[in-house]
Design a protein around this motif. Structure first.
Motif, PDB file in Angstrom:
ATOM      1  N   ALA A 107       0.920  -1.265  -0.133  1.00  0.00           N
ATOM      2  CA  ALA A 107       0.015   0.109  -0.044  1.00  0.00           C
ATOM      3  C   ALA A 107       0.858   1.268  -0.131  1.00  0.00           C
ATOM      4  CB  ALA A 107      -0.826  -0.099   1.440  1.00  0.00           C
ATOM      5  N   LEU A 108       0.443   2.375  -0.942  1.00  0.00           N
ATOM      6  CA  LEU A 108       1.478   3.456  -0.776  1.00  0.00           C
ATOM      7  C   LEU A 108       1.207   4.062   0.581  1.00  0.00           C
ATOM      8  CD1 LEU A 108       1.499   2.733  -3.768  1.00  0.00           C
ATOM      9  CD2 LEU A 108       1.338   5.238  -4.201  1.00  0.00           C
ATOM     10  N   PRO A 109       2.213   4.905   1.007  1.00  0.00           N
ATOM     11  CA  PRO A 109       2.269   5.144   2.458  1.00  0.00           C
ATOM     12  C   PRO A 109       1.193   6.297   2.565  1.00  0.00           C
ATOM     13  CG  PRO A 109       4.323   5.988   1.302  1.00  0.00           C
ATOM     14  CD  PRO A 109       3.433   5.249   0.168  1.00  0.00           C
ATOM     15  N   HIS A 110       0.741   6.982   1.450  1.00  0.00           N
ATOM     16  CA  HIS A 110      -0.253   8.083   1.935  1.00  0.00           C
ATOM     17  C   HIS A 110      -1.426   7.857   0.829  1.00  0.00           C
ATOM     18  CE1 HIS A 110       2.870   9.850   4.347  1.00  0.00           C
ATOM     19  NE2 HIS A 110       3.440   9.597   3.227  1.00  0.00           N
ATOM     20  N   ALA A 111      -2.656   8.206   1.404  1.00  0.00           N
ATOM     21  CA  ALA A 111      -3.671   8.388   0.653  1.00  0.00           C
ATOM     22  C   ALA A 111      -3.832   9.738   0.128  1.00  0.00           C
ATOM     23  CB  ALA A 111      -4.928   8.490   1.619  1.00  0.00           C
ATOM     24  N   TRP A 112      -4.542   9.889  -1.132  1.00  0.00           N
ATOM     25  CA  TRP A 112      -4.346  11.078  -1.857  1.00  0.00           C
ATOM     26  C   TRP A 112      -5.840  11.884  -1.929  1.00  0.00           C
ATOM     27  CZ3 TRP A 112      -0.237  13.250  -3.653  1.00  0.00           C
ATOM     28  CH2 TRP A 112       1.129  12.554  -3.602  1.00  0.00           C
ATOM     29  N   GLU A 113      -5.999  12.860  -1.692  1.00  0.00           N
ATOM     30  CA  GLU A 113      -7.296  13.680  -1.622  1.00  0.00           C
ATOM     31  C   GLU A 113      -7.355  14.341  -3.121  1.00  0.00           C
ATOM     32  OE1 GLU A 113      -8.806  15.278   1.665  1.00  0.00           O
ATOM     33  OE2 GLU A 113      -9.343  17.118   0.557  1.00  0.00           O
ATOM     34  N   LEU A 114      -8.412  13.995  -4.031  1.00  0.00           N
ATOM     35  CA  LEU A 114      -8.364  14.442  -5.381  1.00  0.00           C
ATOM     36  C   LEU A 114      -8.862  15.999  -5.315  1.00  0.00           C
ATOM     37  CD1 LEU A 114     -10.465  11.752  -7.058  1.00  0.00           C
ATOM     38  CD2 LEU A 114      -8.034  12.317  -7.119  1.00  0.00           C
ATOM     39  N   ASP A 115      -8.142  16.787  -6.007  1.00  0.00           N
ATOM     40  CA  ASP A 115      -8.280  18.096  -6.226  1.00  0.00           C
ATOM     41  C   ASP A 115      -9.286  18.421  -6.891  1.00  0.00           C
ATOM     42  OD1 ASP A 115      -7.729  18.026  -8.897  1.00  0.00           O
ATOM     43  OD2 ASP A 115      -5.671  18.615  -8.707  1.00  0.00           O
ATOM     44  N   GLY A 116      -9.670  19.923  -7.160  1.00  0.00           N
ATOM     45  CA  GLY A 116     -10.995  20.135  -7.652  1.00  0.00           C
ATOM     46  C   GLY A 116     -11.165  20.145  -9.198  1.00  0.00           C
ATOM     47  N   SER A 117     -10.154  19.592  -9.970  1.00  0.00           N
ATOM     48  CA  SER A 117     -10.189  19.591 -11.319  1.00  0.00           C
ATOM     49  C   SER A 117     -11.290  18.555 -11.804  1.00  0.00           C
ATOM     50  CB  SER A 117      -9.083  19.213 -12.119  1.00  0.00           C
ATOM     51  OG  SER A 117      -8.507  18.095 -11.495  1.00  0.00           O
ATOM     52  N   THR A 118     -11.744  18.424 -13.002  1.00  0.00           N
ATOM     53  CA  THR A 118     -12.904  17.598 -13.438  1.00  0.00           C
ATOM     54  C   THR A 118     -12.361  16.994 -14.788  1.00  0.00           C
ATOM     55  OG1 THR A 118     -14.250  19.500 -14.240  1.00  0.00           O
ATOM     56  CG2 THR A 118     -14.778  18.552 -12.047  1.00  0.00           C
ATOM     57  N   GLY A 119     -13.385  16.064 -15.000  1.00  0.00           N
ATOM     58  CA  GLY A 119     -12.909  15.386 -16.361  1.00  0.00           C
ATOM     59  C   GLY A 119     -12.655  13.983 -16.140  1.00  0.00           C
ATOM     60  N   PHE A 120     -11.390  13.690 -15.808  1.00  0.00           N
ATOM     61  CA  PHE A 120     -11.101  12.209 -15.207  1.00  0.00           C
ATOM     62  C   PHE A 120      -9.614  12.271 -14.712  1.00  0.00           C
ATOM     63  CE2 PHE A 120      -8.922  13.007 -19.344  1.00  0.00           C
ATOM     64  CZ  PHE A 120      -7.792  12.498 -19.259  1.00  0.00           C
ATOM     65  N   GLU A 121      -9.425  11.450 -13.936  1.00  0.00           N
ATOM     66  CA  GLU A 121      -8.061  11.155 -13.451  1.00  0.00           C
ATOM     67  C   GLU A 121      -7.729   9.432 -14.085  1.00  0.00           C
ATOM     68  OE1 GLU A 121      -5.968  12.268 -11.101  1.00  0.00           O
ATOM     69  OE2 GLU A 121      -7.478  14.268 -10.812  1.00  0.00           O
ATOM     70  N   ARG A 122      -6.473   9.497 -14.502  1.00  0.00           N
ATOM     71  CA  ARG A 122      -6.050   8.333 -14.973  1.00  0.00           C
ATOM     72  C   ARG A 122      -4.711   7.684 -14.389  1.00  0.00           C
ATOM     73  NH1 ARG A 122      -6.509   4.812 -19.237  1.00  0.00           N
ATOM     74  NH2 ARG A 122      -7.742   5.920 -20.695  1.00  0.00           N
ATOM     75  N   PHE A 123      -4.815   6.917 -13.606  1.00  0.00           N
ATOM     76  CA  PHE A 123      -3.794   6.235 -12.940  1.00  0.00           C
ATOM     77  C   PHE A 123      -2.908   5.330 -13.799  1.00  0.00           C
ATOM     78  CE2 PHE A 123      -6.427   7.882  -9.812  1.00  0.00           C
ATOM     79  CZ  PHE A 123      -5.848   8.655  -8.954  1.00  0.00           C
ATOM     80  N   TRP A 124      -1.697   5.416 -13.655  1.00  0.00           N
ATOM     81  CA  TRP A 124      -0.713   4.387 -14.025  1.00  0.00           C
ATOM     82  C   TRP A 124       0.160   3.668 -13.393  1.00  0.00           C
ATOM     83  CZ3 TRP A 124      -1.045   3.975 -19.451  1.00  0.00           C
ATOM     84  CH2 TRP A 124      -2.112   5.097 -20.140  1.00  0.00           C
TER      85      TRP A 124
END
Lengths: 308, 160
Positions: A246-263
């Motif tokens: 597990a990555l050491p930190h969770a991430w809080e999504l910012d206000g941008s919209t559209g999509f988030e693509r994780f790689w």
């Protein structure tokens, strides 16, 4: 002595001045400005207690703490199972080592695996033959302007220059899996490709690797902005042993919209990230595959992101 | 010994909330963090022993806030800027650049205890002895951590 810091005055106010702060506290209280500030803090504490009554808050705190304890207990149980699993695997291996030599010649033992193809000049472990044969890489064609004789470039510059077209992409999806969980109040849910997310959502990324690999995890939003999730501190692919991470930190999504693509991109060797990121910025923000040279693999999840 | 969470909350939550607010500069976030501090206190109550609750809660709150600020790096507005500037003001000889780099290091890849030490020393203005007493480390241990942190920051600066 100048004005005392609030943290010291609050200890005085609470009547909990540790031994090592006694002298400093006594000196502080000789200064009228500190006495004034102490009175202010006392008033602030009173108004805070009125604004945040203990009754409501403590109920919520108990509920959350119970949830955390339950989650801890599940984690510990899973960890114990992993230990048992490893033990059983070792025992099985031991048994095989004892039994195999007594098998008659020409028995059921499988033929030895074919030798892997030659590796690049960095000595990277070879790509399994099955993968290598499935790679359609026109850059290997004689006369091709982008021909790259090496399967593993020796430096990021070579690596990027070798060929950043979409040719040669291999998806070894089973080797490394990227998992994303979202926190929904007290619940945690695993996201799959196409699940919607919203600004402010908290995501926890994790990786399951079948073998030791070097990874790079990042995300891009609709504007093309890149966020590196792993490695956090170095500028190279990070080594991960096989197993769950597990990555050491969770991430809080910012206000941008559209999509988030994780790689997640992985390889058998560590490479610097600098030029990769630079080249990525030039790709369309919604590119669903990364133009990677051979011996690099990738997996991705796209999460549409809209206002709540 | 079971923790009387209601009594703890009633007595210490104003201090904890003020600490959180000082570090994160956002009231609703400070409220959430305050709750998390007491949740941690309840979950790990067996670790509470022999020290003033205010010291323990102050340390937990500091750590929670640093972690929260790290996750805020994902946001377009970096609230850690305020903390950065505060550090810059308390350490003029090293200037804002170094403060920025120090904080970045603190937030990114230092050990949890080193981050707390650095915030207590640079931001809260505690002495080495006080930081040592607050964190349960020796003075030389704290000094070593801070020196090592500074050396790493200096090394980074030279590379850049």
């Amino acid at each position: 002595m100048s004005t005392a810091p609030d943290w010291l005055l609050e200890r005085i106010l609470l009547g909990e001045v540790p031994h090592h702060l006694q002298a400093r506290a006594e000196q502080a209280m000789e200064i009228p400005a500190n006495q004034e500030r102490l009175k202010e803090l006392e008033a602030l504490h009173r108004s805070d207690r009125t604004a945040h009554p203990a009754g409501e808050a403590v109920g919520e705190i108990r509920r959350v703490a119970d949830g955390v304890r339950r989650a801890d207990s599940v984690r510990r149980r899973l960890a114990r199972r992993r230990v048992w699993g490893a033990g059983i695997s070792l025992a099985t291996l031991g048994l095989c080592l004892v039994v195999l030599p007594i098998l008659p010649p020409g028995g059921h033992a499988p033929p030895p695996s074919p030798s892997p193809p030659p590796t690049g000049n960095l000595g990277a472990p070879a790509v399994p033959a099955s993968h290598a044969s499935s790679v359609s890489d026109p850059s290997q064609t004689p006369g091709n302007a982008r021909e790259s004789p090496r399967t593993v470039p020796s430096a990021p510059t070579d690596l990027v220059a070798a060929d950043l077209s979409t040719r040669g992409i291999r998806r070894k999806g089973e080797e490394v899996k990227l998992q994303i969980h979202i926190q929904e109040g007290m619940r945690v849910r695993r996201l799959t490709d196409g699940d919607s997310v919203h600004p402010g959502d908290r995501l926890q990324l994790s990786i399951r690797a079948e073998r030791r690999v070097y990874v790079w995890i990042f995300s891009r939003d609709a504007s093309g902005e890149i966020f590196v999730h792993l490695p956090e501190s170095t500028h190279r692919f990070l080594a991960l042993d096989s197993g769950f991470h597990a990555l050491p930190h969770a991430w809080e999504l910012d206000g941008s919209t559209g999509f988030e693509r994780f790689w997640v991109v992985w390889a058998d060797l560590s490479f610097p990230l600098g030029e990769w990121k630079e080249r990525l910025r030039r790709l369309p923000s919604d590119a669903d595959r990364l133009p990677l040279p051979p011996n690099f693999s990738q997996a991705t999840l796209r999460l549409p992101k809209g206002p709540r | 010994m079971a923790v009387d969470i209601e009594e703890l909350y009633r007595k210490y939550s104003p201090m904890v909330r003020r600490r959180c607010l000082q570090l994160v500069r956002d009231e609703s976030m400070a409220d959430d963090l305050t709750q998390e501090v007491f949740v941690n206190c309840l979950v790990y109550q067996e670790r509470i022993r022999g020290e003033y609750p205010s010291s323990l809660l102050f340390r937990i709150a500091t750590n929670q806030c640093i972690n929260a600020l790290r996750s805020l790096r994902r946001h377009p507005v970096d609230r850690s800027e305020e903390v950065l500037l505060a550090i810059a003001r308390t350490d003029e000889e090293h200037g804002a650049y170094e403060a920025r780099t120090v904080l970045d290091r603190i937030f990114r890849n230092e050990r949890e205890s080193t981050r707390v030490i650095a915030v207590m020393y640079h931001l809260d203005g505690m002495t080495l002895k006080e930081v040592a007493a607050e964190t349960g480390l020796s003075i030389s241990g704290v000094r070593k951590r801070l020196l090592a942190l500074r050396a790493r920051v200096q090394g980074m600066k030279e590379i850049e």
